[in-house]
Each structure stands twice: as C-alpha cells, then as structure tokens.
Design an enzyme around this catalytic site. Sequence first.
Site, PDB file in Angstrom:
ATOM      1  N   ARG A 177     -47.359 -13.931 -42.261  1.00 30.30           N
ATOM      2  CA  ARG A 177     -47.856 -13.805 -43.633  1.00 30.30           C
ATOM      3  C   ARG A 177     -47.089 -14.800 -44.495  1.00 30.30           C
ATOM      4  NH1 ARG A 177     -46.006  -9.126 -41.623  1.00 30.30           N
ATOM      5  NH2 ARG A 177     -47.440  -7.457 -41.069  1.00 30.30           N
ATOM      6  N   ASN A 192     -55.674  -2.875 -40.891  1.00 27.93           N
ATOM      7  CA  ASN A 192     -55.233  -2.142 -42.074  1.00 27.93           C
ATOM      8  C   ASN A 192     -56.307  -2.221 -43.167  1.00 27.93           C
ATOM      9  OD1 ASN A 192     -52.876  -1.962 -40.611  1.00 27.93           O
ATOM     10  ND2 ASN A 192     -51.772  -3.467 -41.827  1.00 27.93           N
ATOM     11  N   ASP A 193     -56.703  -3.449 -43.517  1.00 28.90           N
ATOM     12  CA  ASP A 193     -57.714  -3.603 -44.561  1.00 28.90           C
ATOM     13  C   ASP A 193     -59.107  -3.221 -44.073  1.00 28.90           C
ATOM     14  OD1 ASP A 193     -56.035  -4.283 -46.545  1.00 28.90           O
ATOM     15  OD2 ASP A 193     -56.604  -6.393 -46.703  1.00 28.90           O
ATOM     16  N   LYS A 208     -45.713  27.285 -18.835  1.00 28.71           N
ATOM     17  CA  LYS A 208     -44.887  28.387 -18.348  1.00 28.71           C
ATOM     18  C   LYS A 208     -45.605  29.163 -17.250  1.00 28.71           C
ATOM     19  CE  LYS A 208     -42.294  30.622 -21.174  1.00 28.71           C
ATOM     20  NZ  LYS A 208     -40.968  30.369 -20.568  1.00 28.71           N
ATOM     21  N   HIS A 249     -31.477  25.473 -30.040  1.00 31.81           N
ATOM     22  CA  HIS A 249     -32.702  24.967 -30.653  1.00 31.81           C
ATOM     23  C   HIS A 249     -32.501  23.569 -31.226  1.00 31.81           C
ATOM     24  CE1 HIS A 249     -35.472  24.406 -34.105  1.00 31.81           C
ATOM     25  NE2 HIS A 249     -36.352  24.925 -33.283  1.00 31.81           N
ATOM     26  N   ARG A 309     -44.584  36.337 -23.435  1.00 30.03           N
ATOM     27  CA  ARG A 309     -44.185  35.001 -23.864  1.00 30.03           C
ATOM     28  C   ARG A 309     -45.401  34.098 -24.048  1.00 30.03           C
ATOM     29  NH1 ARG A 309     -38.622  33.939 -22.605  1.00 30.03           N
ATOM     30  NH2 ARG A 309     -37.657  35.558 -21.329  1.00 30.03           N
ATOM     31  N   CYS A 342     -54.182  -7.804 -35.471  1.00 30.70           N
ATOM     32  CA  CYS A 342     -52.890  -8.039 -36.126  1.00 30.70           C
ATOM     33  C   CYS A 342     -52.532  -6.946 -37.123  1.00 30.70           C
ATOM     34  CB  CYS A 342     -52.861  -9.410 -36.796  1.00 30.70           C
ATOM     35  SG  CYS A 342     -54.093  -9.621 -38.098  1.00 30.70           S
ATOM     36  N   SER A 346     -59.078 -12.364 -35.462  1.00 31.31           N
ATOM     37  CA  SER A 346     -57.970 -11.410 -35.448  1.00 31.31           C
ATOM     38  C   SER A 346     -58.326 -10.281 -36.407  1.00 31.31           C
ATOM     39  CB  SER A 346     -56.662 -12.081 -35.878  1.00 31.31           C
ATOM     40  OG  SER A 346     -55.606 -11.147 -35.838  1.00 31.31           O
ATOM     41  N   TYR A 359     -55.269  -9.809 -27.050  1.00 35.39           N
ATOM     42  CA  TYR A 359     -53.914  -9.442 -27.424  1.00 35.39           C
ATOM     43  C   TYR A 359     -53.932  -8.454 -28.584  1.00 35.39           C
ATOM     44  CZ  TYR A 359     -54.391 -12.559 -31.484  1.00 35.39           C
ATOM     45  OH  TYR A 359     -54.806 -13.145 -32.653  1.00 35.39           O
ATOM     46  N   GLY A 382     -39.511  26.797 -28.500  1.00 32.90           N
ATOM     47  CA  GLY A 382     -39.068  27.557 -29.655  1.00 32.90           C
ATOM     48  C   GLY A 382     -40.061  27.656 -30.785  1.00 32.90           C
ATOM     49  N   GLY A 390     -57.796  -7.534 -38.861  1.00 38.58           N
ATOM     50  CA  GLY A 390     -56.810  -6.944 -39.768  1.00 38.58           C
ATOM     51  C   GLY A 390     -57.184  -5.495 -39.983  1.00 38.58           C
ATOM     52  N   MET A 422     -43.223  28.966 -30.758  1.00 30.68           N
ATOM     53  CA  MET A 422     -44.034  30.185 -30.791  1.00 30.68           C
ATOM     54  C   MET A 422     -43.166  31.383 -30.431  1.00 30.68           C
ATOM     55  SD  MET A 422     -47.646  28.737 -29.272  1.00 30.68           S
ATOM     56  CE  MET A 422     -46.893  27.905 -27.888  1.00 30.68           C
ATOM     57  N   ARG A 474     -40.484  23.933 -15.730  1.00 26.29           N
ATOM     58  CA  ARG A 474     -41.435  23.052 -16.408  1.00 26.29           C
ATOM     59  C   ARG A 474     -40.803  21.679 -16.563  1.00 26.29           C
ATOM     60  NH1 ARG A 474     -41.015  25.895 -22.416  1.00 26.29           N
ATOM     61  NH2 ARG A 474     -38.878  25.245 -22.869  1.00 26.29           N
TER      62      ARG A 474
END
Length: 888
Positions: free
Chosen positions: A574, A781-782, A26, A468, A96, A844, A777, A864, A105, A779, A107, A352
Amino acid sequence: MAKWVYTFGGGAAEGGIALVESLGAKGAGLAEMSALGLPVPPGFTITTEICQHYLANGHAFPEELTRQVAAALDGIGHVAERRFGDCDNPLLVSVRSGAAVSMPGMMDTVLNLGLNDQTVEGLARVSGDRRFAFDSYRRFIQMYGDVVLGLDHSAFEERLEDYKLANGLAFDSDLSADDWRAVCDIFKGLVVEELDEAFPQAPEAQLWGAIRAVIGSWNNPRAVVYRRINGISGEAGTAVTIQAMVFGNLGESSATGVAFTRHPSTGEKVLWGEFLPNAQGEDVVAGTRTPQDLTERARAETGSELPSLESSMPEVFATFSAVCAQLERHHRDVLDLEFTVERGRLWMLQARPAKRTIRAALKTAVDMAHEGLITKSEAVARIEPRTLDQLLHPTIDPDASSDIFARGLPASPGAASGTVVFSSEEAETARTQGRKVILVRVETSPEDVHGMHAARGILTTRGGMTSHAAVVARGMGKPCVSGAGQIRVDFHAGTMTAGGRTIRRGDTITIDGGTGQVLVGAVPLREPELSGAFAELMGWADEIRTLKIRTNVDTPADARAARGFGAEGIGLCRTEHMFFDARRITVVREMILAETEAARADALDKLLPMQRSDFAALFEIMSGLPVTIRLLDPPLHEFLPKGEPEIAELAAAMGVAPARIRARTQALAEANPMLGHRGVRLAISFPEIVEMQVRAILEAALAVGDETGVPVELEIMVPLIAAKAELDLVGARIRQAEEIVRKLHGRAPAFQFGTMIELPRAALAAGELAKSASFFSFGTNDLTQTTFGISRDDAAPYLNSYLALGLLPHDPFASLDEEGVGELIRIACERGRATRPDIKIGVCGEHGGDPASIHFFAGINLDYVSCSPFRVPIARLAAAQAALSTKA
C-alpha cells in the site's frame, strides 16, 4: 425405533470413537476404553441428538427416551452390583456433559446423584465409612443446588464456613461424620429458605433434573462465549453421560487425578499430571487443594515435598502407566485422562485428545510421525492453523534485568506485560479501550472465560497445572501463572501483596508462563525463534500445498519479518502507508494543497526519491520474488491535518494562512469516503501522481536489478476499478510513465499490469477487465463492504447483534462470506479465465490469512493468497490442509 442411549462397561460398549458426533468426546472415549477391556465404571450416554431435540421442542424429550434411560440404568446396576435408589446398596451416578469438541469446564456436571436421607445411610453401611457418606451427600446437595436448582454456589460455602467458625473447626478435614450430617441439614434448610421447597429426595426426579440442567448448560453464557472464541458450532449440542460413581475420597488408599500421556506444555514424551489423595475429581480442577505430582521426576522438578503417585501407590501407578501407553498407541494421539483410585483399584473416567500448547502440539505431531504412529500428512492435518499465532508471541528477554514479585506454577507458556485488573469485566472493558491488561484472580471459573480472552495473560493465586485457568489459558494461547500462593488479593481495595510489597489496580506487571515468575513493571521481551518442530512441520506443509502465500507489507521491517515466516512475495504494498512517515507527510500535504499543476509537480518531485527508496528496499528484501504494488488508494483528505494545532503547524511550514488549509480540507471532505474520490478515481483526476509513483517503482526496480543481478518480478495494480474504460485510461498513463523512464535510462523493467477487484461490478465485468489486466487481486475487505453495504469501521454495534441472533454465521470481515462475496469471486475467476486462460489470480484482503477462507480460495484454484506477515505461517499450514482435503 430411534436409538438415543448407548451403554458401556463390563468389557463391552455399544459405541466408540466412530460415533463421536453423537456420543461426544467423553462418551465416545469411555465406550472405546470399555471395548478395549480397560477398567471403566459402567454407564451410558444420551446422544447429542436429544440435546438438539430438547432445545428445539420446548424443552421436551421424546417419549421413548424414558424407557431407554430406565433400561440402561438397570444395566449399570447389574454390572456394578448395586441398584439405583436402593436404601441398602445404592447405586450413585455422575451426570456429565460431553460435546464432540472438548469444551473443558464450560458445561455442567453433577456427582453423587442418587443420595437422599435414606440412601446415604445405606452408603455409610456399605462403605463402612459414615464420614465419607455424609461428606458425599453434602457435596451432592451443594452441586445439585447450584447446577440444577440455580442456587449460588457461594451461599453453600458461606454456610459451611459459618458452621466451622461456630464449632472451632479450621479445615474441611476436621469435620466428623456428625458434623457433615449437620452440614447436610443446613444445606437442605438453605434450599427451603431460598426456593420454598424441599430438596428433592426421589432419585429418579434427581436424575431427570440433572439431565435437563446438563443439556441446558449447552447454552449457558460461558459455553456460548467459549464456542464463539474457538469457532465451535452451536448446533451440534452436548451428549449426556451417566456413569456409576467410583470414589476417590474413601480414605488414603483412594485418590483422583488428571493426566496427560505427554507433557501438554512442552510435548516431551513423559507421563505428566496431578492427583489428590482422598478426594473427588472436582477437587483437582477447582484448585481448592494443592495437587501432588504423578511421577517422582515431576516431584523433583517442582521441589514438592508431597509424595508422588509413583511413590505412594506404586502398583496403581504401574497399572496406570501401562494403560496410558496402550491408549496412546490405540488413539495415535496425546490424551487427556481422568482417573480415580478407589481403595487401591484403578478406574478410568475419561480419555480424550488433550488440549495442549501449540509448541507441544507441533512437537508431538512431528515426534509421532518419526515414531511411525502417524504419517507426515496426518501430522500436518493435526495442527489447527490459527493456533500457530501462539508461537509468535514474545518471551522474557533472558538478558533483561527483572524484579521478581512472586512465583507460581508455569501453567501456560509465553510472556505478557499489562496493567493489573481484578475482574473479567474490567479486562473486557480495557480491551475495548485498547489497553493491555493482566487478569488477576484468586482462581478462575468458567464465568471468567470472556475476561481471559480479553486479557494478555492470567495470574491466579490458587490452582495447579490442571486448574481451570491453566487448561483454558493453554487452549487460548495465553500466558498463565497459576498457584502463586504467596500473593494475597484484596478485591475491595484493588491490591495484591507479596513479601511485604503491594501492587495496585492499574500498575504494570509482567508474567512469564514458562517459569511461573510474576515480575514488577514491563520487562523487555524477545521474539521467538521459529525452528525445530515448527520448521520441520512447516516444511512438510510446503511440500503438500499448491497455493502460494504472499504477504501484505509496506515497510522493510515487515517485509523481513514476512520472509522469515516463509512469504513467497508481496501481494499488496500500500503506497499510501509510506506517505504517513513523519519525514514526508508535510510534502504530501503540500502536494494535496497545491492549487496549480506546477506547484503539485514541485511537491511530487520531492516525493519521487522518497518513494523510489521505499520500493528499492522492498525489492532487495524480496530478491526476485513477485512484488505487487498498489497505486495510491485512499481519499486525499485522509492525509490532511485534523485539528487546529496540526493546521497551524502545516501553515507555518508552508508559509500560508491557516484559513487556506482549513478551506482545502473542507473542500476535500466527503460524506462517504469509502465510496468517494479514491482509488482509480484519484489516478484519473491527478495523473501526475500516477506518473510519479510509476517512475519511482520502475526506477527502483532497475536499480535493484542492476545491483543484485536478479530482475525484479514486478506487478503494478490499480485499485477500485469498476469498468474497463477506467483501467485502460490509467493503463495508458502508466505506459506514458514507462516511456519517460525508458528515455531517461535507455530501458525500463518488465512488469505486469493488473487490477484489484473490490467492487461487485468489477467481479461481474471480469471478462472485460481481463482483456486489459494480466492479473486480478481480490481486495476482499472492500469487496465485503460493498457487497453487504456495510462499513466495517462502523458495523460493530449491530454486527455483534447479528452474530448473537444467528442472522450471520460469522463475522464476514473475519471469514469470507462464501454465499455472497465468495460467489462474486467465483464468477470473476470463471469470466476472467474464459477471456485470459493464463491470468494470475490472488487475494490480498485479510481473508487471505483466515484458514476457512483459504480452503475456499484453494477450492477455486487461485494462484496465491496474501496476508499480514504474522499470518503467513497460518496461511501456509491452512493451504496444505486444503490440499489434503481436496485429495481426500
């Protein structure tokens, strides 16, 4: 001496867009407009560094700030020819918030600051409008009481409604100057009743109270939730802009409005927005009055009988249109503008970058590139990758029959079905229970942001296209219908009615944010077509990126979807997911429950053609693109029946006693399956499973290659490796299966042999593993679970506390932990490449679809990333942006 205050106005400014991190969007926008010579009320901005100092130092300001603010306040008065606190010609200001990243909206704001029992009389004399003066004073008392003094906004509204009822007045517009003066006294009395102190009369005390409140609102609950949802850092803080008030509520020649230089929902190159005559800015966004269209075209499209700004104030409209065009050329972006007309004179209050739907963002980026305003690379860099998800949501099937319950404004495109809830708390609870809901409100407020995030869509009975609900829903990518005025909501009864019909809490509705329709029941939806600007910009992204994008899929349907989204192969198939098919789970269970190798071989013989068919379908769809197939990974007990009815059903199918199945299930149970008998450990314990799967893979590849004439680019991956010896043992068994195929068919297809790195030891031993593996590759997640020692399935109760306390910067399962998990990946890449320079390396885990993680993966030169089908477009764009940031 540190500079914490930057002034603007009178055709000059001390800052601009270059200082956006300090001045906020702003403040920087106002300074930029001032420097361009546009009509901007004078003001100054207190930098974000003050917010950081205030919050870090026991809510104390640097001593020098007081002097800088006083000097800047005098400067405003000089330009505006008024004086702060003067009883005859008072300067009033707005206070403001304004972060560097727009948080609409979230703050707080205080308007009309500087009014008291004396200055209100001066304002009445100077303006020549006593009613206006006391209306402004009551607005100030109410807003200051809410934002600064902590009183409930509704308490003031109740007192106002009581006064109107007692005096036979229906609308605010019916109140006279004396009425508003009486309301001011009532409001001041409410402050005394609730706080046991008088409403502050000293303008300077009012100013510093407002500054403290606005800075404090940086950490209010709704702002914190908004930042968490949108991935905005909580460290930057907000700037505070203090600006001379101009008044849109000074009669019918005055107005206030919000505009966008292009349509924020469609991206069409038209001036679009709303305004209210004789109103202040808060009236537009609050949704308490029906806004009017800016242009005659928009008025005709909406069917409104209220005059547009173009027709009611043609000279002002012409000036405003020229300003909009100038600002868009200057900023080279679509802008969100706020303006006020004070007795026929235009004032600009904000410029803005506009919040817009992803569809609009794509169209405007592509259009601006064609117009020569920006380059193709800038167009690609301008789109937030995560927002592409909005395009993947369905719309109403045009061929479906529908029952229209009500109509409102098409505030945010897309369609969604769900059961009706009437509070944000209900919406959030429903999400935790896996239920899809539509949040219905009379109007939303910033306190509803968590419920809006939880809901599938939002419906409000009041508010316009810039209310809003509309603005926040568009930013979230949620369908929204606003201003459905024919609907009456009874929160106590949990009902909404329209046209003599009633919908109750828990009933299903569908909302169409593209047409504004509210429909009864769940209406069939249609998947979007990803063409036009989307396809063009993604083509530009593909020209820029170097990182390949694959997909994690297990079914032909997912594989087709992924190809449609631009996937360049399968990075993870999988095989166990195929086992859960209802047609084959019984055979899988027979294999697991077999007590002899011969019995297990019989079951595997049944599974072989099923698996072969599965793989053939995927190979055909991928047509020459690389396909990585992971051998069986999860513990065997996951495939076994869980309850007595399933046990009895399986026992009958196999002709065995239920007790035998129950005993085998108990024997296979593990205290910690995540670290149990799974992955490569299964392959070592049950080599016959490896033989069956490898045969199915290789025979499918042969068949598809022969049928299509396109050889399958095949990769076979062993999961959960910790040591080279494991990999070599399973590798030998894979080669044995290959020999069986060669003997049966006279040949075998070529394939690459590699491993999935999911354990810290595997990452550290990557140099040794690369002697046997031709690809890695990750993994992730694990790897994240085993690095942190956290089970993501059980982590939510304490992980949320960690995030709230700042003990972790983000959820490590959503975005890669670069310092720990990322460092293991970096080490594995370095050691693997040192052994085998041409080793192929990818990811992956689902981090492969996270934009921040993709930047890291691109930075360490992976080949990749692979992710779920619906994240492929996100990954393509993020990879292009990563390449651009590397070049920069």
